[in-house]
Design an enzyme around this catalytic site. Structure first.
Site, PDB file in Angstrom:
ATOM      1  N   ILE A 208       0.441  -1.424  -0.114  1.00 52.93           N
ATOM      2  CA  ILE A 208       0.285  -0.035  -0.267  1.00 52.93           C
ATOM      3  C   ILE A 208       0.370   1.556  -0.004  1.00 52.93           C
ATOM      4  O   ILE A 208       1.842   1.598   0.774  1.00 52.93           O
ATOM      5  CB  ILE A 208      -1.002   0.007   1.328  1.00 52.93           C
ATOM      6  CG1 ILE A 208      -1.446  -1.280   1.636  1.00 52.93           C
ATOM      7  CG2 ILE A 208      -1.131   1.345   1.114  1.00 52.93           C
ATOM      8  CD1 ILE A 208      -2.781  -1.217   0.018  1.00 52.93           C
ATOM      9  N   HIS A 209       0.679   1.850  -1.109  1.00 49.53           N
ATOM     10  CA  HIS A 209       1.504   3.169  -1.069  1.00 49.53           C
ATOM     11  C   HIS A 209       1.173   4.381  -1.743  1.00 49.53           C
ATOM     12  O   HIS A 209       1.375   5.624  -2.160  1.00 49.53           O
ATOM     13  CB  HIS A 209       2.769   2.652  -1.462  1.00 49.53           C
ATOM     14  CG  HIS A 209       2.819   2.591  -3.256  1.00 49.53           C
ATOM     15  ND1 HIS A 209       2.485   1.920  -3.962  1.00 49.53           N
ATOM     16  CD2 HIS A 209       3.100   3.377  -4.558  1.00 49.53           C
ATOM     17  CE1 HIS A 209       2.852   1.933  -4.466  1.00 49.53           C
ATOM     18  NE2 HIS A 209       2.494   2.772  -5.454  1.00 49.53           N
ATOM     19  N   ARG A 210      -0.263   4.359  -2.942  1.00 46.27           N
ATOM     20  CA  ARG A 210      -0.549   5.187  -3.289  1.00 46.27           C
ATOM     21  C   ARG A 210      -1.076   6.065  -2.648  1.00 46.27           C
ATOM     22  O   ARG A 210      -1.925   6.264  -1.720  1.00 46.27           O
ATOM     23  CB  ARG A 210      -1.455   4.677  -4.707  1.00 46.27           C
ATOM     24  CG  ARG A 210      -1.385   5.752  -6.088  1.00 46.27           C
ATOM     25  CD  ARG A 210      -2.792   4.650  -7.218  1.00 46.27           C
ATOM     26  NE  ARG A 210      -1.901   3.864  -7.270  1.00 46.27           N
ATOM     27  CZ  ARG A 210      -1.217   3.901  -8.422  1.00 46.27           C
ATOM     28  NH1 ARG A 210      -1.297   4.966  -9.358  1.00 46.27           N
ATOM     29  NH2 ARG A 210      -0.506   2.853  -9.403  1.00 46.27           N
ATOM     30  N   ARG A 243       6.956   6.752   1.979  1.00 51.03           N
ATOM     31  CA  ARG A 243       5.687   7.560   2.093  1.00 51.03           C
ATOM     32  C   ARG A 243       5.111   6.793   3.346  1.00 51.03           C
ATOM     33  O   ARG A 243       4.159   7.107   3.629  1.00 51.03           O
ATOM     34  CB  ARG A 243       4.656   7.350   1.033  1.00 51.03           C
ATOM     35  CG  ARG A 243       3.239   8.510   0.387  1.00 51.03           C
ATOM     36  CD  ARG A 243       2.737   8.463  -0.974  1.00 51.03           C
ATOM     37  NE  ARG A 243       3.549   8.764  -1.845  1.00 51.03           N
ATOM     38  CZ  ARG A 243       3.681   8.111  -2.746  1.00 51.03           C
ATOM     39  NH1 ARG A 243       2.353   7.554  -3.412  1.00 51.03           N
ATOM     40  NH2 ARG A 243       4.672   8.214  -3.761  1.00 51.03           N
TER      41      ARG A 243
END
Length: 361
Positions: A208-210, A243
């Site tokens: 999960i990074h978007r 992030r």
């Protein structure tokens, strides 16, 4: 000898670039100069790819990162232009939909250098995504549009690209070549399963990074609440993107799943090969899951790889915990065959030949 400049900046681009660089080196028909914009600068997310995949070292590293979209794109544009004026290539090759992609394409086009866009024609139809803006604008100024799927071709046709002075070709997905070529090497070199004490088919791989998820704390909480539920039944392993880590630290969130450090490409291939299924908001990982015969839960509202959903290999759930859990239960019991051909073969070879045709016109 004809020359191309290849622009790489983000993790998936290193993988795709490795395929084409290997073919160029094999045939020695053109010279390739690689520019690394520095967009991904963490050792585990950048340099490790060049080392383990034997990608030629970049001739230039721009070290442009940790800036706003406008500042990052502007600095890349300025520095790439300087290099193109020095190198005088016959074409510039860009991949995907990042700030590095649009900066490279713009710099080349303004200098009247031909632009090759690999992964052209993809659309999410969500203009809130910076990637969507990048890919649309890059397509519009490209001379060779290398499309991975029939859907990508149809998207371009709908937008009137048949009336533009560009060449549209369906080559397939270059990521498929990479998975096929590097999987055996990964199995030999990676010790990730032993290092993390994981058992085949006994864990779910998540990434999960978007920004659409990390910038919305409620969405992020919802996704992690679903991952925690899955984790009660089957271990959830998540290589933690910088992030995402930053946001979790900011809000002092400590989801009860198994976090590991960002991994190199070989480790990721081994995790994909051995996991039960994938939960991700990544574009590339959706296809890599398919190439490894794994179902994918897509934690987004839309996908550029719609054929995966249409054929039942993936589900679009967004950040909705109930939808994520429903998809998990469904895929945990699925016996669907993954033998369908969706993404072509010998993709790098086809792209290589089309680039030669373009610059020898």
């Amino acid at each position: 000898m004809k020359k191309i400049v290849t622009i790489l900046g983000a993790r998936p681009q290193f993988v795709k670039g490795a395929v084409l660089s290997r073919i160029i080196e094999k045939y020695k028909s053109i010279e390739e100069v690689i520019i690394h914009t520095g967009q991904h600068f963490d050792e585990n997310m950048s340099a490790i790819f060049f080392n383990e995949m034997n990608i030629p070292k970049p001739k230039y590293n721009l070290n442009v990162n940790s800036l706003s979209h406008g500042a990052m794109t502007g600095k890349m544009l300025e520095k790439i232009e300087e290099i193109l004026l020095t190198e005088k290539p016959d074409a510039v090759v860009v991949y995907g939909d990042t700030n590095s992609t649009i900066a490279g394409a713009l710099a080349a086009k303004k200098l009247q250098i031909k632009v090759v866009h690999i992964e052209a024609g993809l659309r999410s139809y969500n203009m809130q995504m910076p990637e969507e803006v990048n890919r649309i604008l890059t397509d519009r100024i490209s001379d060779l549009l290398s499309c991975p799927t029939d859907t990508a071709i149809k998207n371009l046709e709908k937008e009137g690209f048949n009336n533009l002075p560009s060449c549209i070709e369906k080559h397939g997905d270059i990521m498929k070549d990479a998975v096929e070529y590097y999987s055996e090497m990964a199995a030999e070199k990676s010790a990730i399963m032993e290092d993390e004490n994981l058992q085949k088919n006994e864990f779910v791989l998540a990434t999960i990074h978007r920004q659409e998820n990390t910038d919305d704390i409620n969405k992020l909480k919802d996704i992690f609440s679903a991952l925690e539920e899955i984790h009660k039944e089957k271990t959830v392993v998540l290589p933690l993107h910088p992030r995402t880590k930053k946001v979790l630290d900011k809000y002092n969130l400590q989801p009860k799943i198994t976090f590991i450090n960002p991994v190199g490409y070989f480790d990721m291939l081994v995790l994909l090969k051995n996991c039960k299924m994938v939960v991700t908001d990544s574009g590339g990982l959706q296809k890599e899951a398919f190439f490894n015969k794994k179902h994918c839960i897509i934690a987004r509202e839309e996908t550029e790889w719609i054929e995966l959903v249409e054929h039942g290999f993936a589900d679009l759930t967004g950040s909705n915990p109930e939808k994520i859990m429903d998809a998990y239960v469904k895929f945990d019991k699925s016996a669907l065959s993954f033998n369908k051909e969706l993404y072509g073969s010998n993709v790098g070879g086809k792209i290589h030949q089309s680039i030669i045709n373009l610059i020898e016109e």
